[in-house]
Design an enzyme around this catalytic site. Structure first.
Site, short mmCIF file in Angstrom:
data_model
loop_
_atom_site.label_atom_id
_atom_site.label_comp_id
_atom_site.label_asym_id
_atom_site.label_seq_id
_atom_site.Cartn_x
_atom_site.Cartn_y
_atom_site.Cartn_z
N LYS A 31 45.41 47.74 43.80
CA LYS A 31 44.99 46.47 44.43
C LYS A 31 44.83 45.33 43.42
CE LYS A 31 42.68 48.75 48.29
NZ LYS A 31 41.48 48.84 49.13
N ASP A 61 39.86 44.03 53.51
CA ASP A 61 38.82 45.06 53.55
C ASP A 61 37.47 44.48 53.97
OD1 ASP A 61 40.41 47.21 52.80
OD2 ASP A 61 40.12 46.84 50.66
N GLY A 87 33.24 55.30 59.03
CA GLY A 87 34.16 54.40 58.34
C GLY A 87 35.53 54.21 58.98
N ARG A 129 26.54 54.78 39.63
CA ARG A 129 26.39 55.77 38.56
C ARG A 129 26.40 55.09 37.21
NH1 ARG A 129 30.96 60.26 38.47
NH2 ARG A 129 32.21 58.37 38.29
N GLY A 180 32.89 49.83 42.79
CA GLY A 180 34.33 49.73 42.60
C GLY A 180 34.94 48.66 43.48
N GLY A 181 36.22 48.79 43.76
CA GLY A 181 36.93 47.78 44.56
C GLY A 181 36.39 47.67 45.98
N SER A 230 46.99 55.39 57.26
CA SER A 230 47.56 54.11 57.68
C SER A 230 48.94 54.24 58.34
CB SER A 230 47.65 53.15 56.49
OG SER A 230 46.35 52.77 56.10
N ASN A 270 45.06 43.74 49.19
CA ASN A 270 45.51 44.97 49.88
C ASN A 270 46.59 44.69 50.92
OD1 ASN A 270 44.04 43.80 51.96
ND2 ASN A 270 43.17 45.75 52.65
N TYR A 300 35.78 58.30 55.74
CA TYR A 300 35.97 58.68 57.14
C TYR A 300 36.55 60.08 57.31
CZ TYR A 300 40.55 56.88 55.91
OH TYR A 300 41.73 56.64 55.25
P1 ATR Z 1 37.34 52.06 45.10
O1 ATR Z 1 38.33 50.96 44.80
O2 ATR Z 1 37.76 52.96 46.23
O3 ATR Z 1 35.95 51.53 45.29
P2 ATR Z 1 36.83 52.86 42.36
O4 ATR Z 1 37.02 51.47 41.88
O5 ATR Z 1 37.44 53.97 41.59
O6 ATR Z 1 37.39 53.04 43.84
O7 ATR Z 1 35.25 53.12 42.54
C1 ATR Z 1 34.74 54.38 42.85
C2 ATR Z 1 33.21 54.29 43.01
O8 ATR Z 1 32.72 55.59 43.32
C3 ATR Z 1 32.50 53.86 41.74
O9 ATR Z 1 31.32 53.17 42.12
C4 ATR Z 1 32.16 55.22 41.10
O10 ATR Z 1 31.08 55.18 40.20
P3 ATR Z 1 31.35 54.79 38.63
O11 ATR Z 1 31.59 53.30 38.61
O12 ATR Z 1 30.11 55.17 37.93
O13 ATR Z 1 32.55 55.58 38.20
C5 ATR Z 1 31.80 56.01 42.33
N1 ATR Z 1 31.89 57.46 42.14
C6 ATR Z 1 33.03 58.20 42.16
N2 ATR Z 1 32.72 59.52 41.95
C7 ATR Z 1 31.38 59.58 41.78
C8 ATR Z 1 30.45 60.65 41.54
N3 ATR Z 1 30.86 61.92 41.39
N4 ATR Z 1 29.15 60.34 41.43
C9 ATR Z 1 28.71 59.08 41.56
N5 ATR Z 1 29.53 58.02 41.80
C10 ATR Z 1 30.85 58.28 41.91
#
Ligand code: ATR
Length: 255
Positions: free
Chosen positions: A66, A102, A239, A152, A129-130, A17, A87, A218
């Site tokens: 965030k 976003d 991305g 996951r 996630g977020g 950024s 954000n 990205y």
């Molecule tokens: P962001 O705000 O960037 O979305 P986050 O809230 O930490 O970051 O979310 C990360 C996402 O990547 C989640 O969906 C996470 O899965 P979990 O909710 O099960 O933790 C996923 N993720 C990160 N590493 C992973 C891995 N090694 N295998 C599968 N999913 C993964």
């Protein structure tokens, strides 16, 4: 006086950024700055408390702050409320205002790179996630009625389902290939595919033959997911455009 904007995150040094904003400032001859500041989780409250007297006109917030930005913003719009995260911050009449760009960045990128991307589902969103929340917000507002979230930990996907309503269904990553059946849009919102990170276990032949596959990662620009989609003859969008487009509203607010 030159206007100053910030970016906070932990980590923050990898962010592109400052490069984007620095380029825009110099290109348009704007007297301003955009400074990346490493703020740890334990210090984020103090950062926001002193913000009004810091001289900043506003800034961006990245992972993991965030939600804290959402909590500290005094005035928030509907998008921020729906995503539960902020954000982009700026001041209006001394009040800290926040939104989330976003969702806008995601949709703008696809509008530009894959016109017609929103003409129909089902959509498969990997991750809960977020970033996933922002993508789901965009998909819902573009009329997608079948949004399948695979994560996951299925519990987090279920949380999104209860927040966003019946158009969203929750699944575990182990059933990804079943959930992918007939999908016309695939979005990876996890960090899987980032350099050195793991791979997404998705069989491309499960998808609709005209499916579009996109990634919010990205670095690298062509993730393993995008590469296998391309080799399977599917349309792909990387991305980087989302990053560019989510940055635009901030520039308008601050400078
Ligand atoms: P962001 O705000 O960037 O979305 P986050 O809230 O930490 O970051 O979310 C990360 C996402 O990547 C989640 O969906 C996470 O899965 P979990 O909710 O099960 O933790 C996923 N993720 C990160 N590493 C992973 C891995 N090694 N295998 C599968 N999913 C993964």
């Amino acid at each position: 006086m030159a206007k100053r904007a910030f970016l906070i995150g932990d980590p923050v040094s990898h962010s592109r950024s400052p490069l984007i904003h620095g380029h825009w400032l110099s290109k348009h001859g704007i007297a301003g700055s955009y400074e990346a500041i490493h703020v740890k989780q334990a210090d984020v409250g103090a950062f926001f408390s002193s913000l009004a007297h810091s001289g900043f006109v506003g800034g961006n917030v990245t992972v993991p702050h965030k939600e804290a930005a959402y909590a500290h913003a005094v005035v928030k719009d509907g998008i921020a409320d729906e995503i539960g995260a902020v954000n982009t911050l700026w001041f209006e009449e001394g009040k800290l205002c926040g939104t989330n760009t976003d969702s806008y960045g995601f949709a703008q990128n696809l509008d530009e790179r894959a016109p017609g991307w929103d003409s129909g589902g089902p959509a498969l969103v990997i991750g809960a996630g977020g970033a996933s929340r922002a993508v789901i917000h965009a998909l819902k507002s573009r009329g997608f009625a079948d949004i399948r979230v695979a994560n996951r930990s299925v519990e987090r996907a279920r949380d999104l389902q209860s927040g966003f309503g019946p158009k969203v269904s929750a699944h575990g990553l182990e059933s990804l290939d079943e959930v992918a059946q007939g999908a016309r849009l695939v979005v990876n919102t996890t960090s899987l595919g980032m350099e050195g990170d793991g791979k997404i276990p998705l069989t491309m032949s499960r998808l609709h033959h005209s499916a579009l596959v996109t990634d919010i990662v990205y670095v690298p620009l062509e993730t393993p997911l995008l590469k296998s989609a391309r080799l399977a003859g599917l349309r792909t969008v990387d991305g980087l455009g989302m990053l560019l487009h989510q940055a635009r509203p901030g520039v308008e607010k601050w400078f």
